[in-house]
Design a protein around this motif. Structure first.
Motif, PDB file in Angstrom:
ATOM      1  N   ALA A  39      29.051  30.790  30.646  1.00  0.00           N
ATOM      2  CA  ALA A  39      28.746  32.214  31.249  1.00  0.00           C
ATOM      3  C   ALA A  39      28.136  32.140  32.341  1.00  0.00           C
ATOM      4  CB  ALA A  39      27.652  32.844  30.104  1.00  0.00           C
ATOM      5  N   LYS A  40      27.333  31.108  33.075  1.00  0.00           N
ATOM      6  CA  LYS A  40      26.994  31.177  34.309  1.00  0.00           C
ATOM      7  C   LYS A  40      28.291  31.013  35.311  1.00  0.00           C
ATOM      8  CE  LYS A  40      23.390  31.381  37.169  1.00  0.00           C
ATOM      9  NZ  LYS A  40      22.730  32.550  37.211  1.00  0.00           N
ATOM     10  N   ALA A  41      29.218  30.332  34.968  1.00  0.00           N
ATOM     11  CA  ALA A  41      30.453  29.982  35.739  1.00  0.00           C
ATOM     12  C   ALA A  41      31.222  31.128  35.950  1.00  0.00           C
ATOM     13  CB  ALA A  41      31.095  28.786  35.211  1.00  0.00           C
ATOM     14  N   ARG A  42      31.205  32.118  34.853  1.00  0.00           N
ATOM     15  CA  ARG A  42      31.894  33.225  34.670  1.00  0.00           C
ATOM     16  C   ARG A  42      31.316  34.346  35.740  1.00  0.00           C
ATOM     17  NH1 ARG A  42      32.619  33.466  29.804  1.00  0.00           N
ATOM     18  NH2 ARG A  42      30.775  34.738  29.307  1.00  0.00           N
ATOM     19  N   GLU A  43      29.814  34.259  35.436  1.00  0.00           N
ATOM     20  CA  GLU A  43      29.193  35.213  36.460  1.00  0.00           C
ATOM     21  C   GLU A  43      29.269  34.851  37.916  1.00  0.00           C
ATOM     22  OE1 GLU A  43      24.368  36.467  37.047  1.00  0.00           O
ATOM     23  OE2 GLU A  43      25.205  35.016  35.418  1.00  0.00           O
ATOM     24  N   ILE A  44      29.308  33.476  38.387  1.00  0.00           N
ATOM     25  CA  ILE A  44      29.503  32.984  39.646  1.00  0.00           C
ATOM     26  C   ILE A  44      30.836  33.307  40.068  1.00  0.00           C
ATOM     27  CG2 ILE A  44      29.802  30.947  41.206  1.00  0.00           C
ATOM     28  CD1 ILE A  44      27.541  29.756  39.323  1.00  0.00           C
ATOM     29  N   GLN A  45      31.900  33.302  39.230  1.00  0.00           N
ATOM     30  CA  GLN A  45      33.349  33.645  39.742  1.00  0.00           C
ATOM     31  C   GLN A  45      33.475  35.096  39.770  1.00  0.00           C
ATOM     32  OE1 GLN A  45      36.642  32.858  36.903  1.00  0.00           O
ATOM     33  NE2 GLN A  45      37.699  31.598  38.794  1.00  0.00           N
ATOM     34  N   GLU A  46      32.757  35.828  39.073  1.00  0.00           N
ATOM     35  CA  GLU A  46      32.945  37.207  39.286  1.00  0.00           C
ATOM     36  C   GLU A  46      32.241  37.791  40.594  1.00  0.00           C
ATOM     37  OE1 GLU A  46      30.900  39.217  35.827  1.00  0.00           O
ATOM     38  OE2 GLU A  46      32.434  38.951  34.545  1.00  0.00           O
ATOM     39  N   HIS A  47      31.330  37.009  41.012  1.00  0.00           N
ATOM     40  CA  HIS A  47      30.820  37.106  42.645  1.00  0.00           C
ATOM     41  C   HIS A  47      31.842  36.813  43.458  1.00  0.00           C
ATOM     42  CE1 HIS A  47      26.713  38.650  41.719  1.00  0.00           C
ATOM     43  NE2 HIS A  47      26.871  37.901  40.675  1.00  0.00           N
ATOM     44  N   LEU A  48      32.836  36.139  43.072  1.00  0.00           N
ATOM     45  CA  LEU A  48      33.668  35.712  44.135  1.00  0.00           C
ATOM     46  C   LEU A  48      34.731  36.867  44.326  1.00  0.00           C
ATOM     47  CD1 LEU A  48      34.653  32.124  43.149  1.00  0.00           C
ATOM     48  CD2 LEU A  48      32.899  33.021  44.915  1.00  0.00           C
ATOM     49  N   LEU A  49      35.004  37.715  43.437  1.00  0.00           N
ATOM     50  CA  LEU A  49      35.646  38.914  43.358  1.00  0.00           C
ATOM     51  C   LEU A  49      35.244  39.968  44.249  1.00  0.00           C
ATOM     52  CD1 LEU A  49      37.097  38.613  39.801  1.00  0.00           C
ATOM     53  CD2 LEU A  49      38.263  37.648  41.737  1.00  0.00           C
ATOM     54  N   PRO A  50      36.284  40.962  44.855  1.00  0.00           N
ATOM     55  CA  PRO A  50      35.690  42.052  45.593  1.00  0.00           C
ATOM     56  C   PRO A  50      34.968  43.032  44.630  1.00  0.00           C
ATOM     57  CG  PRO A  50      37.933  42.382  45.234  1.00  0.00           C
ATOM     58  CD  PRO A  50      37.553  40.913  44.866  1.00  0.00           C
ATOM     59  N   THR A  51      33.909  43.557  45.286  1.00  0.00           N
ATOM     60  CA  THR A  51      33.076  44.650  44.242  1.00  0.00           C
ATOM     61  C   THR A  51      33.318  45.785  44.714  1.00  0.00           C
ATOM     62  OG1 THR A  51      31.096  44.249  46.028  1.00  0.00           O
ATOM     63  CG2 THR A  51      31.010  42.977  43.968  1.00  0.00           C
ATOM     64  N   SER A  52      33.405  46.263  46.150  1.00  0.00           N
ATOM     65  CA  SER A  52      33.892  47.564  46.748  1.00  0.00           C
ATOM     66  C   SER A  52      34.264  47.202  48.222  1.00  0.00           C
ATOM     67  CB  SER A  52      32.641  48.440  46.617  1.00  0.00           C
ATOM     68  OG  SER A  52      31.660  47.642  47.344  1.00  0.00           O
ATOM     69  N   ALA A  53      35.385  48.007  48.504  1.00  0.00           N
ATOM     70  CA  ALA A  53      35.889  47.916  49.713  1.00  0.00           C
ATOM     71  C   ALA A  53      36.568  49.217  50.009  1.00  0.00           C
ATOM     72  CB  ALA A  53      36.951  46.680  49.774  1.00  0.00           C
ATOM     73  N   VAL A  54      36.317  49.803  51.383  1.00  0.00           N
ATOM     74  CA  VAL A  54      36.751  50.963  51.796  1.00  0.00           C
ATOM     75  C   VAL A  54      38.050  50.809  52.676  1.00  0.00           C
ATOM     76  CG1 VAL A  54      36.462  53.151  52.912  1.00  0.00           C
ATOM     77  CG2 VAL A  54      34.833  52.263  51.375  1.00  0.00           C
ATOM     78  N   VAL A  55      39.220  50.486  52.372  1.00  0.00           N
ATOM     79  CA  VAL A  55      40.390  50.227  53.150  1.00  0.00           C
ATOM     80  C   VAL A  55      41.025  51.636  53.714  1.00  0.00           C
ATOM     81  CG1 VAL A  55      42.356  48.854  53.350  1.00  0.00           C
ATOM     82  CG2 VAL A  55      40.607  48.292  51.750  1.00  0.00           C
ATOM     83  N   PRO A  56      41.063  51.774  54.867  1.00  0.00           N
ATOM     84  CA  PRO A  56      41.603  52.952  55.562  1.00  0.00           C
ATOM     85  C   PRO A  56      43.023  53.118  55.160  1.00  0.00           C
ATOM     86  CG  PRO A  56      40.239  51.911  57.056  1.00  0.00           C
ATOM     87  CD  PRO A  56      40.375  50.887  55.866  1.00  0.00           C
ATOM     88  N   GLY A  57      43.427  54.244  54.684  1.00  0.00           N
ATOM     89  CA  GLY A  57      44.720  54.579  54.660  1.00  0.00           C
ATOM     90  C   GLY A  57      45.366  53.816  53.179  1.00  0.00           C
ATOM     91  N   VAL A  58      44.395  53.122  52.292  1.00  0.00           N
ATOM     92  CA  VAL A  58      45.245  52.482  51.183  1.00  0.00           C
ATOM     93  C   VAL A  58      44.227  52.948  49.862  1.00  0.00           C
ATOM     94  CG1 VAL A  58      45.433  50.351  50.038  1.00  0.00           C
ATOM     95  CG2 VAL A  58      46.072  50.636  52.744  1.00  0.00           C
ATOM     96  N   THR A  59      44.949  53.177  48.845  1.00  0.00           N
ATOM     97  CA  THR A  59      44.108  53.112  47.628  1.00  0.00           C
ATOM     98  C   THR A  59      44.696  51.711  46.773  1.00  0.00           C
ATOM     99  OG1 THR A  59      45.887  54.371  46.528  1.00  0.00           O
ATOM    100  CG2 THR A  59      44.145  55.685  47.305  1.00  0.00           C
ATOM    101  N   LEU A  60      43.540  51.360  45.856  1.00  0.00           N
ATOM    102  CA  LEU A  60      43.762  50.198  45.419  1.00  0.00           C
ATOM    103  C   LEU A  60      43.283  50.112  43.839  1.00  0.00           C
ATOM    104  CD1 LEU A  60      42.048  47.704  48.208  1.00  0.00           C
ATOM    105  CD2 LEU A  60      44.606  47.955  47.622  1.00  0.00           C
ATOM    106  N   ALA A  61      43.923  49.196  43.094  1.00  0.00           N
ATOM    107  CA  ALA A  61      43.474  49.049  41.776  1.00  0.00           C
ATOM    108  C   ALA A  61      44.079  47.763  41.328  1.00  0.00           C
ATOM    109  CB  ALA A  61      44.211  49.894  40.927  1.00  0.00           C
ATOM    110  N   ALA A  62      43.255  47.098  40.718  1.00  0.00           N
ATOM    111  CA  ALA A  62      43.587  45.605  40.294  1.00  0.00           C
ATOM    112  C   ALA A  62      43.253  45.439  38.551  1.00  0.00           C
ATOM    113  CB  ALA A  62      42.613  44.477  41.029  1.00  0.00           C
TER     114      ALA A  62
END
Length: 491
Positions: free
Chosen positions: A225-248
């Protein structure tokens, strides 16, 4: 057991037959000694008197009691045989002599006749009986003994089987059921009391093992569970990319994954979209994915071109990762001011660029996998996407999803779904892809991590300085929402 039983019965048959033949020989010898004096008294009266006496004696001997009974007297040059049972012949006398000689030289052996004799002067009396009947009698006795042994064996087997069933088989079956449940991490099951001391000791030992395994499993779950929490912190949380909409979509096959995706701003105002896949899954792959995250952040401080970024990452990944660990990575650089897209691929699953005319351009590999050759290099390709065109980046776990019938999801089906996405929002496109994967997978086990990143280019170019004001710049968020993670959606 069968071989030993047969050997025992054969030996028993031979011993019994030998004893019976010896007893018969002694009885016949005593009979010959009894007949000899009478023959000596009758001899002066002529051979006819002797003949009548022998016939009278033989008539008293019944075949049921003395099978094949026959008397022969050798008096000087004359041979007198009883005629009561019709066995008198020269061949019979010769057979009696041969059997007697064989008995005297080598024991009773396997002969047709058993013979007893007595002699006095020139007179010799021979008395014989048929051995075949005696053999049959002994064989019948041994056969009955065999039947008795088999009957006792059956009874013993039934008793032993009943005892084993109650004391061993049933407890062992319960042990197997309990151990199987423990192997499936069901630690709530417990053993019933065992009737034997050995099985009771085994039950106690397995109970102790189950408790230790439960403690270990709880500790491992906490660590994962701790490792999963750490890995989630490696993924992007929020990013404003001009001219692009994103989903994952991000769906690990285990608690942690070897897939990794990221969205990073570069110092020159451009953005990097990254999708990577480390070979395997689970903890080792997750550790390598974390390493790639650190290396990408470091590379972004020195380079902007995707090919140069991959070269920088690879030179260090080869040194840091153990032998046999490889990774694929797709790097896409988006320049909002020029509306230009650059990419480089280290052996990654081809990205799909859906053009405005409905065609799909594959962003194939531009070099080797990461971790193979420290001096490897990657070329950088460039496109100028128009407004409304989309980029789909996935890991190979998507196309290689198996159905219960053993069918792959495949790249063609993936391209068809992307081509038919139309003007729907990218979040709906990712959701539709997720539902298609779930329907295709059915009850099949998840064998690989799955990651999907969809980017729609809202404008062809964004004026310099408009990144924070553009209403068309959409954030990628929700990276810390556990419920959304479990659904596999980030938007």
């Amino acid at each position: 057991m069968a071989i030993l039983l047969v050997a025992f019965l054969v030996l028993d048959y031979r011993r019994e037959l030998s004893d019976r033949l010896e007893q018969k020989r002694i009885a016949l010898q005593e009979e010959a000694k009894t007949i000899l004096p009478a023959v000596s008294r009758l001899r002066p009266g002529g051979l006819d008197a002797v003949q009548e006496y022998l016939d009278a004696v033989c008539r008293q001997m019944h075949d049921a009691e003395s099978p094949g009974h026959h008397i022969t007297v050798d008096i000087g040059a004359a041979v007198i045989q009883s005629t009561a049972h019709g066995r008198s012949s020269t061949e019979m006398f010769q057979a009696m002599q041969q059997s007697l000689a064989a008995q005297q030289s080598a024991g009773l052996g396997e002969h047709d006749l058993v013979v007893g004799s007595a002699d006095e002067g020139d007179a010799t009396v021979y008395v014989s009986e048929d051995v075949a009947v005696l053999r049959r009698a002994v064989f019948g006795q041994v056969l009955w003994r065999l039947v008795g042994i088999l009957a006792l064996g059956v009874v013993a087997a039934v008793v032993a089987s009943t005892v084993l069933l109650r004391m061993v088989a049933r407890p062992v079956s319960r042990f197997v059921t309990t151990v199987t449940a423990i192997s499936e991490e069901n630690f709530e099951v417990h053993f019933h009391s065992a009737k034997s001391r050995e099985l009771a000791a085994l039950a106690i030992a397995i109970e102790a093992m189950s408790e230790r395994l439960q403690a270990t499993a709880e500790q491992r779950q906490g660590e994962m569970a701790k490792a999963r929490e750490i890995q989630e912190h490696l993924l992007p949380t929020s990013a404003v990319v001009p001219g692009v909409t994103l989903a994952a979509l991000y769906r690990p096959a285990a608690d942690v994954a070897g897939d990794y995706y990221d969205i990073l701003p570069l110092a020159d105002g451009s953005w990097i979209l990254c999708v990577a896949d480390v070979c395997g899954h689970g903890v080792p792959a997750a550790m390598s994915a974390a390493m790639l995250k650190a290396l990408l952040l470091n590379a972004a401080e020195h380079h902007v071109a995707p090919g140069e970024l991959l070269k920088f990452i690879n030179s260090r990944f080869v040194v840091l990762s153990p032998p046999g660990i490889f990774a694929s990575m797709l790097l896409v650089r988006w320049e909002p001011q020029r509306g230009v897209l650059q990419y480089a691929s280290a052996g990654h699953e081809p990205g799909l660029l859906l053009r405005s005319d409905g065609t799909i351009t594959e962003l194939g590999a531009t070099g080797f996998l990461l971790g193979i050759e420290s001096e490897a290099s990657w070329s950088t390709e460039e496109f100028s996407p128009r407004a409304g065109e989309r980029l789909l980046a996935t890991t190979d776990g998507v196309a290689e999803t198996w159905s219960p019938r053993g069918e792959l999801f495949g790249r063609e089906k993936l391209q068809s779904l992307v081509r038919n996405s139309g003007a729907e929002p990218v979040e709906e496109t990712v959701g539709r892809l997720n539902r298609a994967l779930v329907d295709h997978q059915g009850s099949s086990a998840t064998t690989d991590d799955m990651t999907i990143l969809v980017a729609e280019f809202v404008t062809s170019a964004v004026p310099a300085g408009a990144a924070n004001q553009s209403p068309e710049a959409v954030a990628l968020g929700g990276g810390r929402n556990a419920s959304e993670r479990e659904q596999g959606m980030l938007h």
